[in-house]
Design a protein around this motif. Structure first.
Motif, PDB file in Angstrom:
ATOM      1  N   GLN A 105       0.818  -1.210   0.000  1.00  0.00           N
ATOM      2  CA  GLN A 105       0.000   0.000   0.000  1.00  0.00           C
ATOM      3  C   GLN A 105       0.856   1.266   0.000  1.00  0.00           C
ATOM      4  O   GLN A 105       0.504   2.259  -0.651  1.00  0.00           O
ATOM      5  N   THR A 106       1.982   1.232   0.700  1.00  0.00           N
ATOM      6  CA  THR A 106       2.871   2.391   0.715  1.00  0.00           C
ATOM      7  C   THR A 106       3.372   2.701  -0.692  1.00  0.00           C
ATOM      8  O   THR A 106       3.348   3.855  -1.140  1.00  0.00           O
ATOM      9  N   ARG A 107       3.808   1.654  -1.395  1.00  0.00           N
ATOM     10  CA  ARG A 107       4.302   1.853  -2.764  1.00  0.00           C
ATOM     11  C   ARG A 107       3.153   2.234  -3.696  1.00  0.00           C
ATOM     12  O   ARG A 107       3.319   3.071  -4.599  1.00  0.00           O
ATOM     13  N   ARG A 108       1.968   1.656  -3.466  1.00  0.00           N
ATOM     14  CA  ARG A 108       0.807   1.990  -4.303  1.00  0.00           C
ATOM     15  C   ARG A 108       0.437   3.463  -4.144  1.00  0.00           C
ATOM     16  O   ARG A 108       0.147   4.150  -5.132  1.00  0.00           O
ATOM     17  N   ASP A 109       0.478   3.964  -2.921  1.00  0.00           N
ATOM     18  CA  ASP A 109       0.185   5.376  -2.700  1.00  0.00           C
ATOM     19  C   ASP A 109       1.174   6.260  -3.454  1.00  0.00           C
ATOM     20  O   ASP A 109       0.788   7.294  -4.026  1.00  0.00           O
ATOM     21  N   PHE A 110       2.447   5.849  -3.453  1.00  0.00           N
ATOM     22  CA  PHE A 110       3.421   6.664  -4.187  1.00  0.00           C
ATOM     23  C   PHE A 110       3.186   6.572  -5.695  1.00  0.00           C
ATOM     24  O   PHE A 110       3.410   7.547  -6.418  1.00  0.00           O
ATOM     25  N   CYS A 111       2.723   5.423  -6.166  1.00  0.00           N
ATOM     26  CA  CYS A 111       2.344   5.314  -7.586  1.00  0.00           C
ATOM     27  C   CYS A 111       1.242   6.310  -7.936  1.00  0.00           C
ATOM     28  O   CYS A 111       1.282   6.948  -9.003  1.00  0.00           O
ATOM     29  N   TYR A 112       0.260   6.449  -7.046  1.00  0.00           N
ATOM     30  CA  TYR A 112      -0.793   7.439  -7.275  1.00  0.00           C
ATOM     31  C   TYR A 112      -0.188   8.843  -7.346  1.00  0.00           C
ATOM     32  O   TYR A 112      -0.597   9.669  -8.176  1.00  0.00           O
ATOM     33  N   ALA A 113       0.774   9.117  -6.477  1.00  0.00           N
ATOM     34  CA  ALA A 113       1.434  10.427  -6.493  1.00  0.00           C
ATOM     35  C   ALA A 113       2.220  10.631  -7.788  1.00  0.00           C
ATOM     36  O   ALA A 113       2.229  11.745  -8.338  1.00  0.00           O
ATOM     37  N   GLU A 114       2.873   9.575  -8.272  1.00  0.00           N
ATOM     38  CA  GLU A 114       3.585   9.670  -9.552  1.00  0.00           C
ATOM     39  C   GLU A 114       2.629  10.048 -10.680  1.00  0.00           C
ATOM     40  O   GLU A 114       2.951  10.867 -11.559  1.00  0.00           O
ATOM     41  N   GLN A 115       1.468   9.445 -10.653  1.00  0.00           N
ATOM     42  CA  GLN A 115       0.476   9.735 -11.691  1.00  0.00           C
ATOM     43  C   GLN A 115      -0.103  11.142 -11.548  1.00  0.00           C
ATOM     44  O   GLN A 115      -0.419  11.797 -12.543  1.00  0.00           O
ATOM     45  N   LYS A 116      -0.212  11.622 -10.329  1.00  0.00           N
ATOM     46  CA  LYS A 116      -0.785  12.940 -10.075  1.00  0.00           C
ATOM     47  C   LYS A 116       0.188  14.061 -10.426  1.00  0.00           C
ATOM     48  O   LYS A 116      -0.230  15.127 -10.916  1.00  0.00           O
ATOM     49  N   TYR A 117       1.476  13.833 -10.168  1.00  0.00           N
ATOM     50  CA  TYR A 117       2.489  14.876 -10.370  1.00  0.00           C
ATOM     51  C   TYR A 117       3.668  14.360 -11.213  1.00  0.00           C
ATOM     52  O   TYR A 117       4.820  14.391 -10.759  1.00  0.00           O
ATOM     53  N   PRO A 118       3.442  13.890 -12.419  1.00  0.00           N
ATOM     54  CA  PRO A 118       4.556  13.338 -13.205  1.00  0.00           C
ATOM     55  C   PRO A 118       5.671  14.342 -13.466  1.00  0.00           C
ATOM     56  O   PRO A 118       6.848  13.964 -13.577  1.00  0.00           O
ATOM     57  N   GLU A 119       5.324  15.617 -13.534  1.00  0.00           N
ATOM     58  CA  GLU A 119       6.325  16.643 -13.830  1.00  0.00           C
ATOM     59  C   GLU A 119       7.308  16.861 -12.680  1.00  0.00           C
ATOM     60  O   GLU A 119       8.402  17.407 -12.885  1.00  0.00           O
ATOM     61  N   LYS A 120       6.958  16.405 -11.480  1.00  0.00           N
ATOM     62  CA  LYS A 120       7.830  16.567 -10.316  1.00  0.00           C
ATOM     63  C   LYS A 120       8.789  15.397 -10.139  1.00  0.00           C
ATOM     64  O   LYS A 120       9.731  15.484  -9.342  1.00  0.00           O
ATOM     65  N   MET A 121       8.540  14.289 -10.830  1.00  0.00           N
ATOM     66  CA  MET A 121       9.249  13.038 -10.565  1.00  0.00           C
ATOM     67  C   MET A 121      10.517  12.908 -11.402  1.00  0.00           C
ATOM     68  O   MET A 121      10.527  13.237 -12.592  1.00  0.00           O
ATOM     69  N   TYR A 122      11.577  12.395 -10.751  1.00  0.00           N
ATOM     70  CA  TYR A 122      12.834  12.148 -11.471  1.00  0.00           C
ATOM     71  C   TYR A 122      13.515  10.929 -10.868  1.00  0.00           C
ATOM     72  O   TYR A 122      13.674  10.851  -9.642  1.00  0.00           O
ATOM     73  N   VAL A 123      13.917   9.983 -11.719  1.00  0.00           N
ATOM     74  CA  VAL A 123      14.581   8.758 -11.275  1.00  0.00           C
ATOM     75  C   VAL A 123      16.062   8.838 -11.660  1.00  0.00           C
ATOM     76  O   VAL A 123      16.421   8.647 -12.818  1.00  0.00           O
ATOM     77  N   PRO A 124      16.936   9.152 -10.709  1.00  0.00           N
ATOM     78  CA  PRO A 124      18.363   9.238 -11.027  1.00  0.00           C
ATOM     79  C   PRO A 124      19.003   7.864 -11.142  1.00  0.00           C
ATOM     80  O   PRO A 124      18.490   6.873 -10.620  1.00  0.00           O
ATOM     81  N   ARG A 125      20.129   7.833 -11.804  1.00  0.00           N
ATOM     82  CA  ARG A 125      20.896   6.608 -11.986  1.00  0.00           C
ATOM     83  C   ARG A 125      22.179   6.669 -11.167  1.00  0.00           C
ATOM     84  O   ARG A 125      22.627   7.742 -10.767  1.00  0.00           O
ATOM     85  N   MET A 126      22.783   5.517 -10.953  1.00  0.00           N
ATOM     86  CA  MET A 126      24.024   5.455 -10.196  1.00  0.00           C
ATOM     87  C   MET A 126      25.107   6.288 -10.868  1.00  0.00           C
ATOM     88  O   MET A 126      25.217   6.304 -12.100  1.00  0.00           O
TER      89      MET A 126
END
Length: 268
Positions: A105-126
């Motif tokens: 559920q914790t990860r699912r909630d963050f998925c909802y946030a990703e969908q709500k604010y895609p412009e704020k999200m960034y996945v960095p690499r090593m």
């Protein structure tokens, strides 16, 4: 308003245990690391004030680290509007469902946030560097799906924050296996002045990681009950916080800052 130097706050717990840091930059903007649980939002925002939140770094998908930001992004639009960018590298829902379904559920909630604010999200690499108001964040370790015995903890994003004057290593909640992999990938590139003790100092990565970091001081996200945990065997290569304290004594580290003593401020 500009500040002479950046400062960092290690926020004390309102929930039973959690991890939350706030950096106030020279430009008087906030950077947050994790943030804790919904009960911790008031303490967090008391430090952030009405500043813009230039960056929010999330180490991993456990509720004591990201359920506060989940609450803000899904239900607190007045705060969410001030968040400019969120940096994270988390396992998939399928991975969490397979290895730690109780946190789904914790990860699912963050998925909802990703969908709500895609412009704020960034996945960095090593090995990526992210610079915010002159502060450098070097990503040293990210989620590896082959590390699944301590699945979500070992998916922690490890990064080092550097200012002109000091450096802080954020280990998230990595355990022994992720610690081994961090050493393999970044040996010789782990030194820092401060180290955030992995997994609150309990069931964490081994002493060799801390030896490689060679810090001047340790940052413990530990309430009183956890700080006083004895040295005892839990399972292979995992021990109570008392063992980690003994490791630090053996390494020769004498400066310790613990959230049980309240929110603490550090000049950067």
């Amino acid at each position: 308003m500009k500040n002479q130097n950046a400062v960092m706050y290690m926020i004390t717990e309102a929930s039973p245990f959690m991890m939350s840091y706030v950096i106030i930059t020279k430009e008087d903007r906030a950077i947050i690391v994790d943030g804790g649980m919904p009960a911790d939002i008031d303490n967090l925002m008391a430090v952030v004030g009405d500043r813009p939140i230039a960056a929010w770094f999330l180490t991993h998908a456990h509720d004591d680290h990201i359920s506060a930001i989940n609450e803000i992004l899904l239900n607190r639009p007045e705060i969410a509007a001030r968040v400019e960018k969120i940096y994270y590298n988390m396992p998939t829902m399928a991975f969490i469902n397979k290895y730690e379904s109780y946190e789904l559920q914790t990860r699912r909630d963050f998925c909802y946030a990703e969908q709500k604010y895609p412009e704020k999200m960034y996945v960095p690499r090593m090995d990526e560097h992210i610079t915010v108001d002159g502060i450098d964040f070097e990503i040293l370790f990210t989620y590896n799906p082959m590390l699944n015995s301590n699945a979500i903890n070992d998916s922690s994003m490890v990064f080092r924050m550097k200012t002109e004057n000091t450096s802080v290593m954020f280990l998230g909640d990595i355990g022994p296996e992720a610690g081994d992999e961090l050493l393999r990938l970044q040996y010789g590139n782990l030194q820092a002045d401060y180290v955030q003790m992995a997994h609150h100092g309990h069931m964490c990565c081994g002493p060799e990681v801390y030896i490689a970091i060679n810090p001047k001081a340790c940052l413990w996200n530990a309430p009183e009950w956890l700080w006083n945990e004895p040295d005892y065997y839990i399972r292979e290569r995992m021990y109570g916080l008392g063992a980690t304290r003994k490791w630090m004594d053996a390494i020769g580290i004498t400066r310790h800052y613990v959230t049980k003593d309240g929110t603490q401020k550090f000049d950067l």
